[in-house]
Design a protein around this motif. Sequence first.
Motif, short mmCIF file in Angstrom:
data_model
loop_
_atom_site.label_atom_id
_atom_site.label_comp_id
_atom_site.label_asym_id
_atom_site.label_seq_id
_atom_site.Cartn_x
_atom_site.Cartn_y
_atom_site.Cartn_z
N PHE A 93 0.81 -1.21 0.00
CA PHE A 93 0.00 0.00 0.00
C PHE A 93 0.85 1.27 0.00
CE2 PHE A 93 -1.79 3.36 2.79
CZ PHE A 93 -2.77 3.84 1.93
N GLU A 94 1.85 1.35 0.87
CA GLU A 94 2.59 2.60 1.04
C GLU A 94 3.26 3.08 -0.24
OE1 GLU A 94 3.56 5.20 3.32
OE2 GLU A 94 1.53 4.64 3.90
N PRO A 95 3.93 2.24 -1.03
CA PRO A 95 4.51 2.75 -2.28
C PRO A 95 3.46 3.31 -3.23
CG PRO A 95 5.49 0.63 -1.71
CD PRO A 95 4.34 0.85 -0.76
N LEU A 96 2.28 2.72 -3.25
CA LEU A 96 1.21 3.23 -4.11
C LEU A 96 0.70 4.57 -3.60
CD1 LEU A 96 -0.65 -0.16 -4.56
CD2 LEU A 96 0.72 1.01 -6.30
N ARG A 97 0.53 4.68 -2.28
CA ARG A 97 0.09 5.96 -1.70
C ARG A 97 1.09 7.06 -2.00
NH1 ARG A 97 1.28 9.25 1.88
NH2 ARG A 97 3.05 7.99 2.55
N ARG A 98 2.38 6.75 -1.86
CA ARG A 98 3.41 7.76 -2.14
C ARG A 98 3.40 8.16 -3.60
NH1 ARG A 98 6.60 4.46 1.37
NH2 ARG A 98 7.61 3.51 -0.46
N HIS A 99 3.23 7.19 -4.50
CA HIS A 99 3.18 7.52 -5.93
C HIS A 99 2.03 8.48 -6.23
CE1 HIS A 99 3.45 6.85 -10.32
NE2 HIS A 99 2.13 6.90 -10.27
N ALA A 100 0.86 8.18 -5.72
CA ALA A 100 -0.29 9.04 -5.96
C ALA A 100 -0.07 10.43 -5.40
CB ALA A 100 -1.55 8.41 -5.37
N GLN A 101 0.49 10.49 -4.20
CA GLN A 101 0.73 11.79 -3.56
C GLN A 101 1.77 12.60 -4.32
OE1 GLN A 101 2.33 11.65 0.50
NE2 GLN A 101 0.81 13.19 1.06
N GLN A 102 2.85 11.97 -4.72
CA GLN A 102 3.93 12.68 -5.39
C GLN A 102 3.55 13.16 -6.78
OE1 GLN A 102 7.11 9.80 -5.22
NE2 GLN A 102 7.42 10.06 -3.01
N HIS A 103 2.66 12.41 -7.44
CA HIS A 103 2.30 12.75 -8.82
C HIS A 103 0.92 13.40 -8.93
CE1 HIS A 103 5.81 10.71 -10.57
NE2 HIS A 103 5.64 9.81 -9.61
N GLY A 104 0.27 13.65 -7.80
CA GLY A 104 -1.02 14.31 -7.82
C GLY A 104 -2.12 13.51 -8.49
N LYS A 105 -2.07 12.18 -8.35
CA LYS A 105 -3.07 11.32 -8.97
C LYS A 105 -4.14 10.91 -7.97
CE LYS A 105 0.21 9.26 -12.24
NZ LYS A 105 0.84 8.00 -12.71
N GLN A 106 -5.32 10.65 -8.48
CA GLN A 106 -6.37 10.10 -7.63
C GLN A 106 -6.01 8.67 -7.24
OE1 GLN A 106 -10.40 10.61 -9.25
NE2 GLN A 106 -9.52 12.10 -10.66
N LEU A 107 -6.20 8.37 -5.97
CA LEU A 107 -6.04 7.01 -5.46
C LEU A 107 -7.33 6.65 -4.74
CD1 LEU A 107 -4.63 4.40 -4.64
CD2 LEU A 107 -3.43 5.67 -2.85
N VAL A 108 -8.12 5.80 -5.36
CA VAL A 108 -9.40 5.36 -4.80
C VAL A 108 -9.23 3.94 -4.29
CG1 VAL A 108 -11.82 4.85 -5.31
CG2 VAL A 108 -10.72 6.86 -6.34
N MET A 109 -9.60 3.73 -3.02
CA MET A 109 -9.46 2.42 -2.39
C MET A 109 -10.82 1.75 -2.28
SD MET A 109 -6.16 2.43 -1.75
CE MET A 109 -6.17 0.83 -0.95
#
Length: 291
Positions: free
Chosen positions: A222-238
Amino acid sequence: MTAVTGAAGALAYETCPTYADLVDRVRTGGLGPDLATQRITVAFTTRQAVRHDGRGIGYRNEVLSLRLAEAVGSCAVEPGTLPDSALDDCVGADVARLLEHPLLPVRVAALDAYLMHVTPHSPESGARPCPLPAGSSLEKSRARADAVAELIDLPPGATVLVIGVVNSLLEALRARGLQYVPCDLKGGVTEWGEPVVTDALAAAGRCEALLVSGMTLGNGTFEPLRRHAQQHGKQLVMFAQTGSAVLPRFLGHGVSAVCAEPYPFFWLDGGAGVVHRYRGPHGNSCQGGHI
């Protein structure tokens, strides 16, 4: 920490920037009662095999669930990987002890149970209930998929990375004109013969949003995906059966929306049900203003 307000404007709870920060906050008593006083009274697993009518591919699920007072916390595992001794370890144990357990799914389920007990899904906490109608297993799967897909705010033609392949979710995305890249650690193909990639971060760069199973909490991805979304300004829907009370704690810290589905899950019976949807305070997917 970020203070979060519910629908009525009252302080509901604090969100956390990382999973490690959330666990530390819980351990130090910052989010509720002393962990050593909170004991798991029931530990159980739910095992399921399904092949919907009209579908050519079936699958299996296995979920560890822990009962704390009125709350149930859950974490999915790969079928057959959870030792029977895990149930004996959990029942009667306090949450403080289980947050130190060597098995990550046990730690996640214990954290989920504790946070569900402290802050159950409710409008006061920012959750918006979404009813699921009674129906066949496929009808309920599609209804749940629609509830999840509605949380993605992208124009037709955009591409979504779907981590944790659920064929009904892929159908729901296609119905909205969205492209997708299916991803799962097991690989394989979708119901329609599309290849399933196994490296989520390698595929994330070519996608505008991420639609991710809560199972990523239980397998440590989970954490690498959360960081990717945060760093690139992407929507992350769980979409969360695993960690339904955990994942709303990251809204505004990479997670933009959550479809939370605590036990009992939609696939357990044909009656009506409910999921609880949260939207974060920032970003295109957060219209509506509350989480």
